[in-house]
Design an enzyme around this catalytic site. Sequence first.
Site, PDB file in Angstrom:
ATOM      1  N   ASP A 143       0.836  -1.199   0.000  1.00 58.42           N
ATOM      2  CA  ASP A 143       0.000   0.000   0.000  1.00 58.42           C
ATOM      3  C   ASP A 143       0.877   1.258   0.000  1.00 58.42           C
ATOM      4  OD1 ASP A 143      -2.243   1.958   1.177  1.00 58.42           O
ATOM      5  OD2 ASP A 143      -3.243   0.134   0.540  1.00 58.42           O
ATOM      6  N   ASP A 152      -6.554   4.922  -5.591  1.00 57.05           N
ATOM      7  CA  ASP A 152      -7.237   5.655  -4.527  1.00 57.05           C
ATOM      8  C   ASP A 152      -7.539   7.091  -4.953  1.00 57.05           C
ATOM      9  OD1 ASP A 152      -8.385   6.004  -2.019  1.00 57.05           O
ATOM     10  OD2 ASP A 152      -6.674   5.137  -0.951  1.00 57.05           O
ATOM     11  N   ASP A 195     -13.482   2.086   4.292  1.00 56.21           N
ATOM     12  CA  ASP A 195     -12.297   2.030   5.147  1.00 56.21           C
ATOM     13  C   ASP A 195     -12.606   1.405   6.501  1.00 56.21           C
ATOM     14  OD1 ASP A 195     -10.521   3.065   3.339  1.00 56.21           O
ATOM     15  OD2 ASP A 195     -10.497   5.089   4.157  1.00 56.21           O
TER      16      ASP A 195
END
Length: 690
Positions: free
Chosen positions: A333, A445, A513
């Site tokens: 990530d 994202d 999330d």
Amino acid sequence: MLEISAAGRTWLLTGPTSGYAVHLTEGDELLHLHWGAAITLADAEALAALPLPQTSSFESPLDGREEYPVEGGPRFARPALSVRTAERRGTEWAFEGYDTEGDELRLRFRDAGLAITLHYRMRGDVLERWVTLENQGTEDLELLRADSATWTLPERDQWRLSQLHGRWAAESRLTRTPLTYGEKVIGSRRGHTGHPHLPWVALDTDATEEHGEVYGVALGWSGSWRIAVAQLPDARVQITGGAGHDESGLLLLAPGRSFVTPLFAGLWSDGGHGGASRTWHAYQRDHVIPQADQDRPVLFNSWEATTFDISEEQQAALARRAADMGVELFVVDDGWFGARTSDRAGLGDWTPNPERFPHGLKPLADSVHDLGMQFGIWVEPEMVNADSDLYRAHPDWVQYQDGRKRTELRNQLVLNLAREDVQEYLWQRLDTLLSSAPIDYVKWDFNRSFTDAGWPGDPYPQRLWVDHVHAFYALLDRLRAAHPGVAFESCSGGGGRIDLGVMSRTDQVWTSDNTDPLDRLTIQHGFSQIHPARVMAAWVTDSPNHQLNDRVSSLRFRFVSAMAGVLGVGGDLSKWSEAELAEAREWVDLYKEIRPLVQRGDLYRLRAPQGGLSAVQYVLGDETVVLACLQAQSYGETVPALRLRGLDPTAAYECRETGEVHRGGVLLHHGLRTGLRGDLDATVLRLRRI
């Protein structure tokens, strides 16, 4: 199926169970005739022969009956199309003709230099609608509003409106309320789909989960949008929606330019809310999601384990633990690129950090592949930090208003993707990145909304609201074409960019999330109203859940909650005990066994997550699986039985967990009561036809 009357003025589109009909009057007024259960062309022509009602001078007989209301003339309902030129405003169209291509119907109209084409295409019982507007004249045309469609519902006594609302970490909350006179407007003013609403609504009068009529619509657009549900003064109901959040100006069409609106899909179902959901799911698997017949792998994502503090050796150690657990895709990530040691720097500089990855990403990717897993990375291409090489070189590449402060959210600014130089920069950087290492997956994202959506120096700066989305789509399309083996996930701080538009270009979406397994039950219940489990990413993370609420839950509960979608693991595996890793391996093995049912099967929501027991069931062929979660249980209460759905009532089914044989449509008693023993407990029950 598409049928056309002999006069060429009545059109009927028919799916397996539903029909949709429109009619053009002699005065070139396009009227809606029918949407609901399938009818014949003769039925549609009989409806077309009925006269319009007589109205007073304060009302219009067209309101609530027009197929695509335009601004101008004797109309008072919300217009789907509003156009302005230097001399006038509004539309006065004339019918030019129709044509068909395959199963697509095109109705063509003209107002001076503006060519208007209404498109219709039936996909099963889902009707796709969109509009093409082309400037064939000699002067500029300003599109103040250009909605994709207006949907007209039949007359009923009392409608009930369903919608999905929420916020960051609390997305997709289902609410149902009576529809009252006036308008109910939902949408996004944020430049992306947004967390507060998914672009979907449904209407019914008295439907249950499995019985009754349900009408639903969903918009395929990943920018600002609006859907307005109006109950007009005569009680008729229309739904209008499309790109943009108001009428301040959408695009300026120069001569020779055209605009194709986003797709707006609608369905009718007589199978209740569950039947409508299964129709939506099948439609997306068959016509929207890329390669939906390929099951998504179990992934591990490093974010919650490491945040920004990463290194090649540390990621390799996590990868070894993930592989031992049975994970199939390892994802690095945020924090692998530029000067990205916190969220204050590095966005925009898409090259590996030389101290953390001195030889680039290829050595780590190769080692992950050697472990039998695919390799993925996180990116956020549409954003930039002020502390970055990109911003220092091109401060004019961001959205900003001249003479105003540049607002930073999460310490970042939004790149102006409407600029061709920005588009080319991102293409070069991302293409180079995906060519530099064997990368199989990209988590894309988008961690802030538009605030300073300006473009100093551009003659029509508000076009960036639309052109940004078109550029985002084009970049994804170009990358997918150049790197066909790479899968993409849409993420926007969780579920901030989920819609049919982005879903047609990505392989899965990050639902929220919020990874707390109890909160996720409600989020996933709402998400399933419109979207299938095949795209719904769900992770097992650490307990207590330090990200949000410090709730403690068992590994069993966390896995069963996440196994209702595309399973992932996001905990810090370096801190998991050997016993936890061994148990996790068993759950991953079980998920792989039931994965075809979850990702490709028909969903039945047996009990909603409203306290107590919640359960979902997936059916594929002769097999079914039930994922049941007990949220809380008071002393003296027993776990309620569940009646399964979607099974052959004449067949026998054996439960693998208990060995019991049941008849189709059976009630599950023993397996639930032995598998659920207290608060925040969960179980999986598998049945096969014998």
